[in-house]
Design an enzyme around this catalytic site. Structure first.
Site, short mmCIF file in Angstrom:
data_model
loop_
_atom_site.label_atom_id
_atom_site.label_comp_id
_atom_site.label_asym_id
_atom_site.label_seq_id
_atom_site.Cartn_x
_atom_site.Cartn_y
_atom_site.Cartn_z
CB CYS A 28 -21.76 -12.58 -25.82
SG CYS A 28 -21.35 -11.06 -24.92
CG HIS A 53 -23.32 -13.20 -21.66
ND1 HIS A 53 -22.18 -13.50 -22.37
CD2 HIS A 53 -24.22 -14.18 -21.94
CE1 HIS A 53 -22.37 -14.63 -23.05
NE2 HIS A 53 -23.60 -15.06 -22.81
CG HIS A 81 -24.61 -17.99 -24.64
ND1 HIS A 81 -23.80 -17.68 -23.58
CD2 HIS A 81 -24.90 -19.31 -24.50
CE1 HIS A 81 -23.62 -18.76 -22.82
NE2 HIS A 81 -24.28 -19.75 -23.36
#
Length: 160
Positions: A70, A118, A130
């Site tokens: 990510c 994240h 993502h």
């Protein structure tokens, strides 16, 4: 730099799709600019590179077209726009300027408590690009599901 008409037309069409605007819900999102002229070149490059990364396999520690995690997706797309960012999601969350209402190209952070675990790139229209995790690939997902709403920590806007 001159660009062939078909490529320029395709880029314009892509930018128009990305700039279509977004609705408001629990995670406050600013309306997207109504024309490419309302978006900086850096944001347009970030979004273009993020879109091109869709389908790239997840790879822990990856920050290249061969594989991405990510924060590696963020690092790669921002690097393409000439913007340096920290390497980890939490490093990005702590170092980059916070915004109240993200615009396309801004970063969205998720986690538990005050630690970002994240990060994704806001693509407009309440969508996020993502790298979701092992065994999966970079994807665009809606933000209107409870999973994201419950874990949202904040947004950052390092691009002009």
């Amino acid at each position: 730099v001159a660009m062939p008409l078909t490529r320029r037309s395709s880029l314009f069409a892509l930018l128009m799709l990305l700039l279509a605007g977004c609705a408001s819900n629990d995670v406050a999102m600013a309306p997207a600019p109504s024309s490419p002229a309302g978006m900086s070149m850096e944001r347009a490059l970030i979004l273009s590179h993020a879109q091109q990364a869709i389908g790239t396999p997840y790879r822990l520690g990856g920050n290249s077209p061969d594989g991405l995690d990510c924060s590696g997706l963020v690092e790669m797309t921002y690097r393409a726009a000439g913007i340096r960012v920290p390497r980890t999601a939490d490093g990005q969350f702590r170092a980059l300027p916070q915004v109240d209402a993200p615009r396309p190209g801004d970063l969205l952070f998720f986690g538990d408590g005050n630690k970002a675990t994240h990060v994704g790139i806001y693509g407009g229209n309440r969508q996020m690009i993502h790298a979701p995790g092992s065994g999966r690939a970079v994807v665009s997902v809606p933000l209107d599901i409870d999973y994201w709403q419950q874990r949202f920590l904040g947004a950052a806007g390092p691009a002009p």
